[in-house]
Design an enzyme around this catalytic site. Structure first.
Site, PDB file in Angstrom:
ATOM      1  N   TYR A  48     -99.735 -55.292 -14.259  1.00 38.38           N
ATOM      2  CA  TYR A  48     -99.535 -53.932 -13.734  1.00 38.38           C
ATOM      3  C   TYR A  48    -100.821 -53.439 -13.095  1.00 38.38           C
ATOM      4  O   TYR A  48    -101.841 -53.292 -13.765  1.00 38.38           O
ATOM      5  CB  TYR A  48     -99.137 -53.030 -14.895  1.00 38.38           C
ATOM      6  CG  TYR A  48     -98.554 -51.693 -14.527  1.00 38.38           C
ATOM      7  CD1 TYR A  48     -97.186 -51.548 -14.323  1.00 38.38           C
ATOM      8  CD2 TYR A  48     -99.358 -50.566 -14.425  1.00 38.38           C
ATOM      9  CE1 TYR A  48     -96.630 -50.310 -14.019  1.00 38.38           C
ATOM     10  CE2 TYR A  48     -98.819 -49.332 -14.129  1.00 38.38           C
ATOM     11  CZ  TYR A  48     -97.462 -49.205 -13.927  1.00 38.38           C
ATOM     12  OH  TYR A  48     -96.933 -47.972 -13.626  1.00 38.38           O
ATOM     13  N   SER A  56     -96.458 -42.413 -13.168  1.00 39.19           N
ATOM     14  CA  SER A  56     -96.052 -43.672 -12.541  1.00 39.19           C
ATOM     15  C   SER A  56     -94.585 -43.742 -12.134  1.00 39.19           C
ATOM     16  O   SER A  56     -94.178 -44.718 -11.498  1.00 39.19           O
ATOM     17  CB  SER A  56     -96.396 -44.850 -13.457  1.00 39.19           C
ATOM     18  OG  SER A  56     -97.779 -45.118 -13.397  1.00 39.19           O
ATOM     19  N   GLY A 115     -93.792 -42.449 -16.933  1.00 41.69           N
ATOM     20  CA  GLY A 115     -95.098 -42.193 -16.352  1.00 41.69           C
ATOM     21  C   GLY A 115     -95.898 -41.235 -17.204  1.00 41.69           C
ATOM     22  O   GLY A 115     -95.343 -40.513 -18.037  1.00 41.69           O
TER      23      GLY A 115
END
Length: 380
Positions: free
Chosen positions: A178, A71, A317
């Site tokens: 999210y 991410s 991430g």
């Protein structure tokens, strides 16, 4: 757990930082295969690795190896969108539907809401609701189902359309959640606004200007440039613990929400330049760094306060086999970038996250709080 996880000495370059060597060794000792870390601050540059490059081997992870950044891709994607805003091709507070008329988006959803996760759109990778209810998304998410589909190619439209058919989590702008759907829509918006591919525009406006030769937008390619460590995914299959090498897989299932590959050096260069004002005009950088009050999320970055009253910016991430770190001070003068590869330890997801969070907080404390207690960190 493989004995090889404990037989390789930590390697490091730059000024001796025993506290950092100990922290990355703690990651390995908790069950991960290996880690590489880069810290740039007023003491210079420190680069270290611990663990092994590949299970069953004795070679340490490459100090500047390529890895899947998960991410952290969102920070690159948000930066690209804001560069296009600066060029006048996209309006930050314009309806996303202006560029994506074929998706039936609520006209109240703006480009800003996509980047800040305030659109309310269901995430195509699934949702966990406040009452604990788990709702699967439109792509195979975990375990054997994910492994069985790891070579499949998904078009971005295939990812977002099923998610858009689900009820919104809340009215646009009313809350924060999210959602990977937001960033695949951002990719499609980039392509519609420019007439060029997301990868082409990323090279034109972000990668090439900074000389990020180690950073890749892979699209559907399963390859990862050498040198690199190997990532491993442990899961249950018919009641048995199975560990698979997930170094190579088709990343189109996550697209611009998490598909990119980079190095610690490139992440340092990128985030230092971004935070130092060398990629975005000052007003747009200020917009990016203005956090939503619920989770401290700006436009593609998390904003955190440290115990000493300072501010740091980050986006981490990870997915099956890999985790990545990227932190910076507001002026870009102090950064922490790193990669962790999972091993063969039989850890469930909760235990893995807990172990990773513990050492991540220790690293942030050492680098940004001079060893003092650091606050809890949101994940991304």
């Amino acid at each position: 757990m493989s004995e090889s996880l404990h037989t390789v000495e930590t390697t490091a370059a730059g000024p001796d930082r025993p506290e950092l060597r100990e922290a990355i060794q703690e990651i390995v000792d908790s069950g991960f295969a290996g880690m590489q870390l880069r810290v740039n601050d007023e003491r210079g540059e420190w680069v270290g690795t611990a663990g092994v490059r590949e299970l069953g081997g004795a070679e340490a992870p490459p100090a500047d190896g390529h890895f899947r950044i998960g991410s952290i891709t969102k920070t690159f994607t948000a930066t690209l969108v804001l560069r296009l805003v600066a060029e006048g091709r996209i309006g930050l507070d314009a309806p996303a539907d202006d560029h994506l008329p074929g998706f039936g988006l609520d006209r109240r959803i703006t480009v800003r809401m996509l980047l800040q996760h305030t659109s309310g759109l269901f995430s195509f990778t699934g949702e966990v609701y406040d009452d604990g209810t788990v709702v699967p998304g439109g792509v195979p998410g975990i375990g054997k189902e994910w492994m069985d589909n790891r070579s499949r190619t998904y078009r971005p439209e295939e990812l977002v359309r099923p998610a858009l058919s689900r009820p919104a989590r809340f009215a646009p702008g009313a809350d924060w959640s999210y959602s990977n759907t937001n960033y695949v829509l951002a990719r499609l918006l980039i392509e519609k606004a420019t007439g060029r591919s997301h990868a082409e525009e990323m090279r034109r406006l972000v990668l090439d200007p900074l000389g990020l030769t180690g950073t890749v937008v892979p699209d559907a390619s399963p390859e990862i440039p050498e040198p690199h460590a190997h990532g491993y995914y442990g899961y249950e299959d018919a009641g048995r613990w199975t560990v698979a090498d997930t170094t190579r897989f088709n990343p189109s299932w996550i697209s611009a929400a998490g598909d990119m590959i980079s190095t610690t050096r490139d992440l340092h260069t990128f985030f230092s330049a971004l935070m130092g004002g060398r990629l975005l005009p000052a007003p747009l950088l200020a917009e990016m760094r203005t956090p939503h009050p619920k989770m401290g999320y700006g436009l593609g970055v998390f904003v955190e306060k440290t115990d000493d009253g300072g501010t740091i910016f980050q986006h981490n991430g990870g997915f099956w086999g890999w985790a990545a770190l990227m932190y910076s001070t507001p002026d870009g003068s102090r950064t922490l970038t790193g990669s962790v590869t999972c091993g063969d330890a039989e850890l469930d997801l909760a235990a893995t996250v807990q172990a990773f969070e513990k050492v991540k907080q220790r690293l942030v404390k050492e680098v940004f709080c001079d060893g003092r207690t650091a606050p809890d960190r949101p994940t991304g």
